[in-house]
Design a protein around this motif. Sequence first.
Motif, PDB file in Angstrom:
ATOM      1  N   PHE A  14      -7.055   0.074   5.331  1.00 47.56           N
ATOM      2  CA  PHE A  14      -5.726  -0.204   5.900  1.00 47.56           C
ATOM      3  C   PHE A  14      -5.613   0.478   7.263  1.00 47.56           C
ATOM      4  CE2 PHE A  14      -4.684  -0.372   1.256  1.00 47.56           C
ATOM      5  CZ  PHE A  14      -4.276  -1.697   1.215  1.00 47.56           C
ATOM      6  N   LEU A  16      -3.633   2.476   9.998  1.00 48.59           N
ATOM      7  CA  LEU A  16      -2.480   3.374   9.949  1.00 48.59           C
ATOM      8  C   LEU A  16      -1.797   3.360  11.314  1.00 48.59           C
ATOM      9  CD1 LEU A  16      -4.017   6.370   7.937  1.00 48.59           C
ATOM     10  CD2 LEU A  16      -2.558   4.533   7.091  1.00 48.59           C
ATOM     11  N   ALA A  24      -9.064   2.629   1.389  1.00 46.90           N
ATOM     12  CA  ALA A  24      -8.503   2.728   0.028  1.00 46.90           C
ATOM     13  C   ALA A  24      -9.597   2.474  -1.019  1.00 46.90           C
ATOM     14  CB  ALA A  24      -7.351   1.744  -0.129  1.00 46.90           C
ATOM     15  N   GLY A  45      -2.083   6.107  -6.717  1.00 46.37           N
ATOM     16  CA  GLY A  45      -2.599   6.009  -5.349  1.00 46.37           C
ATOM     17  C   GLY A  45      -4.101   5.785  -5.267  1.00 46.37           C
ATOM     18  N   GLY A  47      -5.685   3.087  -5.983  1.00 44.22           N
ATOM     19  CA  GLY A  47      -6.025   1.752  -5.485  1.00 44.22           C
ATOM     20  C   GLY A  47      -6.019   0.656  -6.539  1.00 44.22           C
ATOM     21  N   SER A  49      -3.447  -1.156  -7.740  1.00 44.54           N
ATOM     22  CA  SER A  49      -2.662  -2.350  -7.337  1.00 44.54           C
ATOM     23  C   SER A  49      -3.355  -3.056  -6.187  1.00 44.54           C
ATOM     24  CB  SER A  49      -1.260  -1.943  -6.902  1.00 44.54           C
ATOM     25  OG  SER A  49      -0.612  -1.313  -7.972  1.00 44.54           O
ATOM     26  N   THR A  50      -3.955  -2.287  -5.300  1.00 46.45           N
ATOM     27  CA  THR A  50      -4.659  -2.908  -4.172  1.00 46.45           C
ATOM     28  C   THR A  50      -5.756  -3.828  -4.704  1.00 46.45           C
ATOM     29  OG1 THR A  50      -4.205  -0.964  -2.846  1.00 46.45           O
ATOM     30  CG2 THR A  50      -5.987  -2.369  -2.081  1.00 46.45           C
ATOM     31  N   GLU A 164       1.264  -2.857 -14.123  1.00 45.95           N
ATOM     32  CA  GLU A 164       2.151  -1.970 -14.897  1.00 45.95           C
ATOM     33  C   GLU A 164       3.312  -2.755 -15.505  1.00 45.95           C
ATOM     34  OE1 GLU A 164       2.932   2.019 -13.668  1.00 45.95           O
ATOM     35  OE2 GLU A 164       1.864   1.608 -11.801  1.00 45.95           O
ATOM     36  N   HIS A 197      -0.941   3.210 -16.310  1.00 44.06           N
ATOM     37  CA  HIS A 197      -1.178   4.654 -16.276  1.00 44.06           C
ATOM     38  C   HIS A 197      -1.318   5.185 -17.686  1.00 44.06           C
ATOM     39  CE1 HIS A 197       0.833   4.748 -12.210  1.00 44.06           C
ATOM     40  NE2 HIS A 197      -0.239   5.481 -12.032  1.00 44.06           N
TER      41      HIS A 197
HETATM   42  N1  LIG Z   1      -0.478  -1.577   3.455  1.00 46.84           N
HETATM   43  C1  LIG Z   1      -0.951  -0.340   3.331  1.00 46.84           C
HETATM   44  N2  LIG Z   1      -1.151   0.426   4.428  1.00 46.84           N
HETATM   45  C2  LIG Z   1      -1.659   1.665   4.327  1.00 46.84           C
HETATM   46  N3  LIG Z   1      -2.013   2.247   3.161  1.00 46.84           N
HETATM   47  C3  LIG Z   1      -1.827   1.532   2.044  1.00 46.84           C
HETATM   48  C4  LIG Z   1      -1.290   0.221   2.055  1.00 46.84           C
HETATM   49  N4  LIG Z   1      -1.226  -0.232   0.778  1.00 46.84           N
HETATM   50  C5  LIG Z   1      -1.694   0.770   0.008  1.00 46.84           C
HETATM   51  N5  LIG Z   1      -2.048   1.815   0.752  1.00 46.84           N
HETATM   52  C6  LIG Z   1      -2.647   3.078   0.291  1.00 46.84           C
HETATM   53  O1  LIG Z   1      -3.774   2.745  -0.496  1.00 46.84           O
HETATM   54  C7  LIG Z   1      -3.869   3.610  -1.613  1.00 46.84           C
HETATM   55  C8  LIG Z   1      -3.902   2.799  -2.887  1.00 46.84           C
HETATM   56  O2  LIG Z   1      -2.610   2.255  -3.137  1.00 46.84           O
HETATM   57  P1  LIG Z   1      -2.281   1.473  -4.485  1.00 46.84           P
HETATM   58  O3  LIG Z   1      -0.852   1.077  -4.456  1.00 46.84           O
HETATM   59  O4  LIG Z   1      -3.278   0.398  -4.678  1.00 46.84           O
HETATM   60  O5  LIG Z   1      -2.533   2.605  -5.565  1.00 46.84           O
HETATM   61  P2  LIG Z   1      -2.228   2.591  -7.143  1.00 46.84           P
HETATM   62  O6  LIG Z   1      -3.414   3.173  -7.799  1.00 46.84           O
HETATM   63  O7  LIG Z   1      -1.826   1.229  -7.569  1.00 46.84           O
HETATM   64  O8  LIG Z   1      -1.011   3.611  -7.208  1.00 46.84           O
HETATM   65  P3  LIG Z   1       0.197   3.709  -8.280  1.00 46.84           P
HETATM   66  O9  LIG Z   1      -0.416   3.960  -9.582  1.00 46.84           O
HETATM   67  O10 LIG Z   1       1.007   4.870  -7.780  1.00 46.84           O
HETATM   68  O11 LIG Z   1       0.942   2.406  -8.194  1.00 46.84           O
HETATM   69  C9  LIG Z   1      -2.670   4.550  -1.532  1.00 46.84           C
HETATM   70  O12 LIG Z   1      -3.086   5.752  -0.928  1.00 46.84           O
HETATM   71  C10 LIG Z   1      -1.709   3.812  -0.634  1.00 46.84           C
HETATM   72  O13 LIG Z   1      -0.894   4.727   0.071  1.00 46.84           O
END
Ligand SMILES: Nc1ncnc2c1ncn2[C@@H]1O[C@H](COP(=O)(O)OP(=O)(O)OP(=O)(O)O)[C@@H](O)[C@H]1O
Length: 668
Positions: A14, A16, A24, A45, A47, A49-50, A164, A197
């Motif tokens: 991503f 910044l 990520a 955090g 990743g 959801s990403t 989730e 989670h």
């Molecule tokens: N568009 C974006 N720009 C910058 N960073 C991002 C973006 N989307 C996600 N991130 C970062 O990527 C990382 C993974 O985010 P993600 O939402 O996938 O985590 P997660 O495991 O699903 O978290 P949670 O369990 O809290 O939902 C995090 O550090 C988040 O801040």
Amino acid sequence: MSSFVEVDHVDQVFPLPNGLKYIALKNITLDITKGEFITLLGHSGCGKSTLLNIIAGLNTPTQGGVVLEGRQVTKPGPDRMVVFQNYSLLPWLTVRENIALAVNRVMKDLPAEERKDIIERHIDLVKLRPAANKKPGQLSGGMKQRVAIARALSIRPKLLLLDEPFGALDALTRSSLQDQLMQIADEYQLTCIMVTHDVDEALLLSDRIVMLTNGPESYVGQILEVPFVRPRDRLKVVNHSNYYALRSEIVYFLNQQKKAKQRKVGQTAVIARNGLEKVNLELGFVPLTDCAPLIIAKEKGFFQKHGLEDVTLSREPSWKAISEGVASKRLDAAQMTAGMPLAMTLGMGGKAPLPTVTGLVLSRNGNAITFSKQLYDAGVRTLADFKHAIAQTPDKIHTLAVVHPSSMHNLLLRHWLASGGIDPDTDVSLTVIPPAQMVATLKAGSIDGFCAGEPWNSHAVQEGLGFVVATDFNIWPGHLEKVLGVREDWANQYPNTHLALVKALLEACEYCDDRRNREELATLLSRPEYVGAKLEYLRPGLVDPYRRSLDSEPENLPRFNQFYVDQTNCPYRTEGLWIMTQFARWGLTPFPKNWVDVLDRVRRVDVFGEAARELGLLDIEPNRGLVHFADGSVFNPDDPVGYLNGLAIKRELRIEEVAIDALVAATV
Ligand SMILES: Nc1ncnc2c1ncn2[C@@H]1O[C@H](COP(=O)(O)OP(=O)(O)OP(=O)(O)O)[C@@H](O)[C@H]1O
């Protein structure tokens, strides 16, 4: 396994606002079969959801891609429906209208009657008939989520993605919706990928749990197979004898990630001191009697003595965690199965080849094959009896467990079975289970036997769960067992540290084999932070005579766990060569045409020799010669291909040149 969804070397970077970048996800690779329920688990955090969004086509990965049924995913589509935590329903439409909106849009070519029928069936599927005319504002959270699930399923997606889905619900509603989802997934043979989670939710619903490491650069740290049969029942699942072992493996992984994060925060830069390039090391071990040299080196000050001032031992749940820990540089070095450095270098299991070396054998012997009490009761006492039992029960598949494909357990068990005319790939089924889970899995009846190290055979015997049908004295007496493994680039970057580590562990090995120290060793190993097994299970490998079953007399097995005597520690190339013939024999890797170069690169006799010389150990044999097996067969290292050709039971042989010069450690 044919892939339904392929996540292929995915990176997500991503940008910044400050012009920097956040990586990520790094190199995520995952194959999912049709009908599988996969859970993505990891700290906030990391990743999850990403990754889910990439599979859904909502995010485009920076590198790599996703393929669904042979087609590249490039954008969102009705074949991949996502259910989010916040329901995303249209507030001005009723339950029926919310579902109808999706059906009428995606299935517009179907006759109206058919579409209506689909809408009504999905209202019933999630038991919302009484609320069909209500709007979201009049529904509870659980009901809203049921509408979201019904809406997603109504258009028959190939893949259901859930982010989730039950995160916002109270405990009771959550369990009832989990049960419904489980039922629907079974009935529709759905392929699902869910982010959660919740460890118990993951264990209840999933076939495999994919655990992501903490970011940045998250990767798949571990994949846990959940062996409970479907359809599942909540109570049966939590009462399953494996449940708590699996649960603690997940919690352990998450705790390790938390610790790694804490370490990163106060990140120890590389500390060079005492003429060593690095004195702060993280070393991995697996809870087994033969991790003893690492424990002794720490407890008795051998690391300190050789200038390694800050060594942390990390108790790892499986050999897979060890190889991944070393590959990802989370671990500096580790106790490894004998074949692991070769397997990593050759890229066993479809992995990218990662040059890995060993300069020290840590132990020999100490393994056994334990069969279940059921086989004992059926009269099985020997290999020939087992062959007979297989022939007598053609409808039963006998399942035997080993600890890792690269381990001596896998290779010895296969050699032993084949020597009795049993094909290990077609006459029985072999499965991989971490050593500490063997006894619980045998007790649960999911396997008929296993080949593993101590104390797990003695544990099974003393609990009356099984009997030892063969020890390694009946297969290959004096075989190499565990080695010290490090990445080749690590060894090149820190040569003096590597040498100091080999010296410290070599002295620890000598200490372990002094009979006067064995009682102390058993007591130390029984501590929960090390092996954590009862002292009586640890004693047979170290101080007591060895008991094969509760009915048999204990036997005196001299040096069942051997650490130093009889030239234990040199990483002889001959033995590495035998391992490579076995990888090829069983189709695990091709046999390298340039095997001499591969052995030179991986089996670092030079490092061992230098350590031994500096310690004043001058009686080290430079070669080990022929390998003699208990069945009378002999391995002649002068003609490995001739040996392979002469073996009766084997897979199709592949002999290939390994591009050794191109093998440069990739930065993982
Ligand atoms: N568009 C974006 N720009 C910058 N960073 C991002 C973006 N989307 C996600 N991130 C970062 O990527 C990382 C993974 O985010 P993600 O939402 O996938 O985590 P997660 O495991 O699903 O978290 P949670 O369990 O809290 O939902 C995090 O550090 C988040 O801040």
